[in-house]
Design an enzyme around this catalytic site. Structure first.
Site, PDB file in Angstrom:
ATOM      1  N   THR A 132      35.433  75.131 -21.353  1.00  0.00           N
ATOM      2  CA  THR A 132      35.440  74.978 -22.812  1.00  0.00           C
ATOM      3  C   THR A 132      34.335  75.800 -23.480  1.00  0.00           C
ATOM      4  O   THR A 132      33.317  76.100 -22.848  1.00  0.00           O
ATOM      5  CB  THR A 132      35.227  73.477 -23.146  1.00  0.00           C
ATOM      6  OG1 THR A 132      34.871  73.338 -24.512  1.00  0.00           O
ATOM      7  CG2 THR A 132      34.099  72.859 -22.317  1.00  0.00           C
ATOM      8  N   ASP A 133      34.533  76.097 -24.753  1.00  0.00           N
ATOM      9  CA  ASP A 133      33.477  76.794 -25.511  1.00  0.00           C
ATOM     10  C   ASP A 133      32.295  75.869 -25.813  1.00  0.00           C
ATOM     11  O   ASP A 133      31.231  76.333 -26.217  1.00  0.00           O
ATOM     12  CB  ASP A 133      34.041  77.383 -26.821  1.00  0.00           C
ATOM     13  CG  ASP A 133      34.633  76.344 -27.776  1.00  0.00           C
ATOM     14  OD1 ASP A 133      34.703  75.149 -27.420  1.00  0.00           O
ATOM     15  OD2 ASP A 133      35.033  76.742 -28.894  1.00  0.00           O
ATOM     16  N   GLU A 134      32.498  74.541 -25.608  1.00  0.00           N
ATOM     17  CA  GLU A 134      31.444  73.588 -25.989  1.00  0.00           C
ATOM     18  C   GLU A 134      30.194  73.737 -25.121  1.00  0.00           C
ATOM     19  O   GLU A 134      29.127  73.257 -25.483  1.00  0.00           O
ATOM     20  CB  GLU A 134      31.989  72.154 -25.959  1.00  0.00           C
ATOM     21  CG  GLU A 134      33.216  72.032 -26.842  1.00  0.00           C
ATOM     22  CD  GLU A 134      33.652  70.615 -27.154  1.00  0.00           C
ATOM     23  OE1 GLU A 134      32.832  69.694 -27.067  1.00  0.00           O
ATOM     24  OE2 GLU A 134      34.836  70.452 -27.510  1.00  0.00           O
ATOM     25  N   TYR A 158      29.952  65.259 -22.443  1.00  0.00           N
ATOM     26  CA  TYR A 158      31.143  66.017 -22.020  1.00  0.00           C
ATOM     27  C   TYR A 158      30.778  67.479 -21.744  1.00  0.00           C
ATOM     28  O   TYR A 158      31.040  68.001 -20.657  1.00  0.00           O
ATOM     29  CB  TYR A 158      32.239  65.940 -23.096  1.00  0.00           C
ATOM     30  CG  TYR A 158      33.312  67.001 -22.941  1.00  0.00           C
ATOM     31  CD1 TYR A 158      34.163  67.011 -21.829  1.00  0.00           C
ATOM     32  CD2 TYR A 158      33.483  68.013 -23.898  1.00  0.00           C
ATOM     33  CE1 TYR A 158      35.143  67.996 -21.680  1.00  0.00           C
ATOM     34  CE2 TYR A 158      34.457  68.996 -23.757  1.00  0.00           C
ATOM     35  CZ  TYR A 158      35.286  68.978 -22.645  1.00  0.00           C
ATOM     36  OH  TYR A 158      36.245  69.954 -22.487  1.00  0.00           O
ATOM     37  N   LYS A 162      30.795  69.674 -18.234  1.00  0.00           N
ATOM     38  CA  LYS A 162      31.612  70.885 -18.039  1.00  0.00           C
ATOM     39  C   LYS A 162      30.697  72.071 -17.705  1.00  0.00           C
ATOM     40  O   LYS A 162      31.034  72.910 -16.861  1.00  0.00           O
ATOM     41  CB  LYS A 162      32.430  71.198 -19.302  1.00  0.00           C
ATOM     42  CG  LYS A 162      33.590  70.254 -19.565  1.00  0.00           C
ATOM     43  CD  LYS A 162      34.668  70.271 -18.485  1.00  0.00           C
ATOM     44  CE  LYS A 162      35.496  71.534 -18.465  1.00  0.00           C
ATOM     45  NZ  LYS A 162      36.629  71.435 -17.503  1.00  0.00           N
TER      46      LYS A 162
HETATM   47  P1  NAD Z   1      43.379  65.806 -20.891  1.00  0.00           P
HETATM   48  O1  NAD Z   1      42.325  64.766 -20.987  1.00  0.00           O
HETATM   49  O2  NAD Z   1      44.573  65.734 -21.806  1.00  0.00           O
HETATM   50  O3  NAD Z   1      43.958  65.869 -19.405  1.00  0.00           O
HETATM   51  C1  NAD Z   1      43.142  65.777 -18.271  1.00  0.00           C
HETATM   52  C2  NAD Z   1      44.022  65.466 -17.068  1.00  0.00           C
HETATM   53  O4  NAD Z   1      43.188  65.423 -15.907  1.00  0.00           O
HETATM   54  C3  NAD Z   1      44.731  64.103 -17.156  1.00  0.00           C
HETATM   55  O5  NAD Z   1      46.085  64.244 -16.799  1.00  0.00           O
HETATM   56  C4  NAD Z   1      43.977  63.234 -16.161  1.00  0.00           C
HETATM   57  O6  NAD Z   1      44.798  62.245 -15.568  1.00  0.00           O
HETATM   58  C5  NAD Z   1      43.537  64.278 -15.146  1.00  0.00           C
HETATM   59  N1  NAD Z   1      42.347  63.854 -14.373  1.00  0.00           N
HETATM   60  C6  NAD Z   1      41.206  63.292 -14.877  1.00  0.00           C
HETATM   61  N2  NAD Z   1      40.355  63.046 -13.872  1.00  0.00           N
HETATM   62  C7  NAD Z   1      40.957  63.474 -12.728  1.00  0.00           C
HETATM   63  C8  NAD Z   1      40.558  63.502 -11.363  1.00  0.00           C
HETATM   64  N3  NAD Z   1      39.377  63.023 -10.976  1.00  0.00           N
HETATM   65  N4  NAD Z   1      41.414  64.025 -10.465  1.00  0.00           N
HETATM   66  C9  NAD Z   1      42.630  64.496 -10.838  1.00  0.00           C
HETATM   67  N5  NAD Z   1      43.055  64.480 -12.112  1.00  0.00           N
HETATM   68  C10 NAD Z   1      42.231  63.971 -13.042  1.00  0.00           C
HETATM   69  O7  NAD Z   1      42.613  67.181 -21.069  1.00  0.00           O
HETATM   70  P2  NAD Z   1      43.115  68.583 -21.664  1.00  0.00           P
HETATM   71  O8  NAD Z   1      42.840  68.597 -23.114  1.00  0.00           O
HETATM   72  O9  NAD Z   1      44.477  68.867 -21.152  1.00  0.00           O
HETATM   73  O10 NAD Z   1      42.061  69.552 -20.972  1.00  0.00           O
HETATM   74  C11 NAD Z   1      42.321  70.152 -19.709  1.00  0.00           C
HETATM   75  C12 NAD Z   1      41.145  71.013 -19.328  1.00  0.00           C
HETATM   76  O11 NAD Z   1      40.931  72.011 -20.332  1.00  0.00           O
HETATM   77  C13 NAD Z   1      39.826  70.248 -19.207  1.00  0.00           C
HETATM   78  O12 NAD Z   1      39.120  70.764 -18.101  1.00  0.00           O
HETATM   79  C14 NAD Z   1      39.106  70.548 -20.509  1.00  0.00           C
HETATM   80  O13 NAD Z   1      37.699  70.499 -20.330  1.00  0.00           O
HETATM   81  C15 NAD Z   1      39.584  71.956 -20.783  1.00  0.00           C
HETATM   82  N6  NAD Z   1      39.619  72.344 -22.207  1.00  0.00           N
HETATM   83  C16 NAD Z   1      40.244  71.542 -23.137  1.00  0.00           C
HETATM   84  C17 NAD Z   1      40.293  71.955 -24.468  1.00  0.00           C
HETATM   85  C18 NAD Z   1      41.002  71.133 -25.521  1.00  0.00           C
HETATM   86  O14 NAD Z   1      40.923  71.464 -26.709  1.00  0.00           O
HETATM   87  N7  NAD Z   1      41.726  70.096 -25.163  1.00  0.00           N
HETATM   88  C19 NAD Z   1      39.706  73.178 -24.849  1.00  0.00           C
HETATM   89  C20 NAD Z   1      39.079  73.962 -23.871  1.00  0.00           C
HETATM   90  C21 NAD Z   1      39.052  73.538 -22.551  1.00  0.00           C
HETATM   91  P1  TYD Z   2      38.041  66.534 -31.167  1.00  0.00           P
HETATM   92  O1  TYD Z   2      39.517  66.688 -31.347  1.00  0.00           O
HETATM   93  O2  TYD Z   2      37.523  65.256 -30.598  1.00  0.00           O
HETATM   94  O3  TYD Z   2      37.528  67.796 -30.353  1.00  0.00           O
HETATM   95  P2  TYD Z   2      36.000  68.288 -30.037  1.00  0.00           P
HETATM   96  O4  TYD Z   2      35.048  67.210 -30.365  1.00  0.00           O
HETATM   97  O5  TYD Z   2      36.085  68.536 -28.557  1.00  0.00           O
HETATM   98  O6  TYD Z   2      35.806  69.534 -30.850  1.00  0.00           O
HETATM   99  O7  TYD Z   2      37.369  66.709 -32.584  1.00  0.00           O
HETATM  100  C1  TYD Z   2      37.543  67.908 -33.342  1.00  0.00           C
HETATM  101  C2  TYD Z   2      36.644  67.810 -34.552  1.00  0.00           C
HETATM  102  O8  TYD Z   2      37.125  66.744 -35.382  1.00  0.00           O
HETATM  103  C3  TYD Z   2      35.212  67.443 -34.197  1.00  0.00           C
HETATM  104  O9  TYD Z   2      34.331  68.121 -35.089  1.00  0.00           O
HETATM  105  C4  TYD Z   2      35.135  65.944 -34.447  1.00  0.00           C
HETATM  106  C5  TYD Z   2      36.127  65.747 -35.593  1.00  0.00           C
HETATM  107  N1  TYD Z   2      36.816  64.428 -35.609  1.00  0.00           N
HETATM  108  C6  TYD Z   2      36.827  63.680 -36.783  1.00  0.00           C
HETATM  109  O10 TYD Z   2      36.278  64.087 -37.830  1.00  0.00           O
HETATM  110  N2  TYD Z   2      37.479  62.470 -36.779  1.00  0.00           N
HETATM  111  C7  TYD Z   2      38.082  61.981 -35.655  1.00  0.00           C
HETATM  112  O11 TYD Z   2      38.641  60.845 -35.710  1.00  0.00           O
HETATM  113  C8  TYD Z   2      38.082  62.775 -34.463  1.00  0.00           C
HETATM  114  C9  TYD Z   2      38.749  62.287 -33.207  1.00  0.00           C
HETATM  115  C10 TYD Z   2      37.435  63.995 -34.492  1.00  0.00           C
END
Ligand code: NAD
Ligand code: TYD
Length: 356
Positions: A132-134, A158, A162
């Site tokens: 992630t970019d975070e 988080y 990561k």
């Molecule tokens: P998500 O929470 O929707 O899905 C995570 C999945 O991993 C789930 O299906 C969960 O059951 C599985 N999981 C959790 N712990 C596990 C373990 N110990 N062993 C096997 N499986 C396990 O997350 P997402 O949004 O799909 O994100 C996927 C990846 O992409 C993550 O690594 C996250 O850090 C990264 N990412 C997400 C975003 C975003 O905006 N959602 C952006 C950049 C990077």
């Molecule tokens: P989120 O979807 O949780 O992603 P991330 O924190 O990983 O960027 O949140 C996106 C942005 O929205 C973040 O600045 C937090 C804000 N947010 C709210 O303002 N209200 C909410 O209920 C949630 C879940 C997020």
């Protein structure tokens, strides 16, 4: 074949669905099925012999060793993680367990497997770590976007977990020669995203006439990317990325949260008008998230220059598709928001009257 972890979650499921649409290479999908993992995301693949689902933990070394020996993948894509910042604030331990220890155990099992491959198999093998970019921390309003050389300054449990996993992956390349690739992507949105994250939470709450909670002043900026574009970028990095390299992935689409929420409200006014009035009437400012990062922005020039990848979707087209998907998939939302989801909403938003 490829082994994909965490592919019952939001991005992983989209990745596997897209993967099997664009090519025929089989996928073993290893997912623990935490609250965020949902086999309903993969219903389309129920009768598809190219997809093998295994419920299990990336931290289970014995299971991973067995899967690697049995299926002999040419690549691993690691999506598995605890992914929600607010949950990491309430309970960081699961994040350390999966994101740090789990990644470590997975790397160790993969290293042993990789060491036993032939020279040509070793050269062709890839471990792609999805991050992630975070990990880069927060940006001032006029600072340049994150590039791959920005120092890591994670601010939430988080992002710290990561960041730790990214460091492990890097070290396993540097020390042991494992051919790894790391991608750091901005905020994703699209079908199958669990309604704890901003965009699906707002759509779901709006449709139920519940308040739309905006943390703080709503001026926090994120760089939003449609999930199918993230998936196409990962495919590109897997095939063409140079081992040991990091690629930032983003949508060139910085937007403050309040604008995202207002855009969703306007789309819902058009697609599902409500007699009670415009959905924006539900916008409710609530207490800010502790340690809330103010701005993320991705400089995605490296992946464009070196691998020729660019997002296909604009925010306007992507968010319209997303809102429409949630309108068309009310049953999916109902199923994933039962039981444990309600407990989470109570814990996180209980202080904000009417949201829980
Ligand atoms: P998500 O929470 O929707 O899905 C995570 C999945 O991993 C789930 O299906 C969960 O059951 C599985 N999981 C959790 N712990 C596990 C373990 N110990 N062993 C096997 N499986 C396990 O997350 P997402 O949004 O799909 O994100 C996927 C990846 O992409 C993550 O690594 C996250 O850090 C990264 N990412 C997400 C975003 C975003 O905006 N959602 C952006 C950049 C990077
Ligand atoms: P989120 O979807 O949780 O992603 P991330 O924190 O990983 O960027 O949140 C996106 C942005 O929205 C973040 O600045 C937090 C804000 N947010 C709210 O303002 N209200 C909410 O209920 C949630 C879940 C997020």
């Amino acid at each position: 074949m490829i082994l994909v972890t965490g592919a019952a979650g939001f991005i992983g499921a989209n990745f596997v669905l897209d993967w099997l649409t664009v090519n025929d290479e089989p996928v073993v999908n290893l997912d623990k099925l935490t609250y965020a993992g949902n086999q309903q995301n993969l219903t389309r693949l129920e009768d598809d012999r190219r997809h093998v689902f295994v419920q299990g933990d990336i931290g289970d070394s014995v299971l991973i060793e067995r899967l690697l020996a049995e299926h002999r993948p040419r690549a691993i894509i690691n999506f598995a993680a605890e992914s929600h910042v607010d949950r990491s604030i309430h309970g960081p331990e699961d994040f350390i367990q999966t994101n740090v220890l789990g990644t470590f155990r997975l790397l160790e099992a993969v290293r042993a497997y990789w060491a036993g491959l032939s020279d040509s198999e070793q050269t062709a093998f890839r471990f792609l770590h999805v991050s992630t970019d975070e990990v880069y921390g927060t940006l001032m309003p006029d600072a340049p976007a994150f590039s791959e050389t920005n120092p890591y300054q994670p601010n939430s449990p988080y992002s710290a977990s990561k960041a730790a996993s990214d460091h492990l992956v890097r070290a396993w390349h540097h020390t042991y020669g494992l051919p790894i690739l790391t991608t750091n992507c901005s905020n994703n949105y699209g079908p199958y995203q669990f309604p704890e994250k901003l965009i699906p939470l707002v759509i779901n709450n709006a449709l139920q006439g519940k308040p739309l909670p905006i943390y703080g002043d709503g001026q926090q900026v994120r760089d939003w990317l449609y999930v199918a574009d993230h998936c196409s970028a990962i495919r590109r990095v897997l095939e063409e990325g140079a081992p040991g390299e990091v690629y930032n992935i983003g949508g060139w689409n910085e937007m403050p949260n309040i604008r995202i929420v207002r855009t969703i409200c306007a789309l819902l006014d058009e697609l599902r008008p409500n007699v009670a009035g415009p959905y924006s009437r539900l916008i409710t400012y609530v207490k800010d998230r502790p340690g809330h990062d103010r701005r993320y922005a991705i400089d995605a020039r490296k992946i464009e220059r070196e691998l020729g990848w660019k997002p296909a979707e604009t925010f306007e087209s992507g968010i319209r598709k997303t809102v429409q998907w949630y309108l068309n998939n009310a049953e999916w939302v109902t199923n994933v928001t039962s039981g444990a989801y309600r407990e989470w909403v109570g814990k996180q938003y209980g202080r904000c009257k009417g949201v829980a």
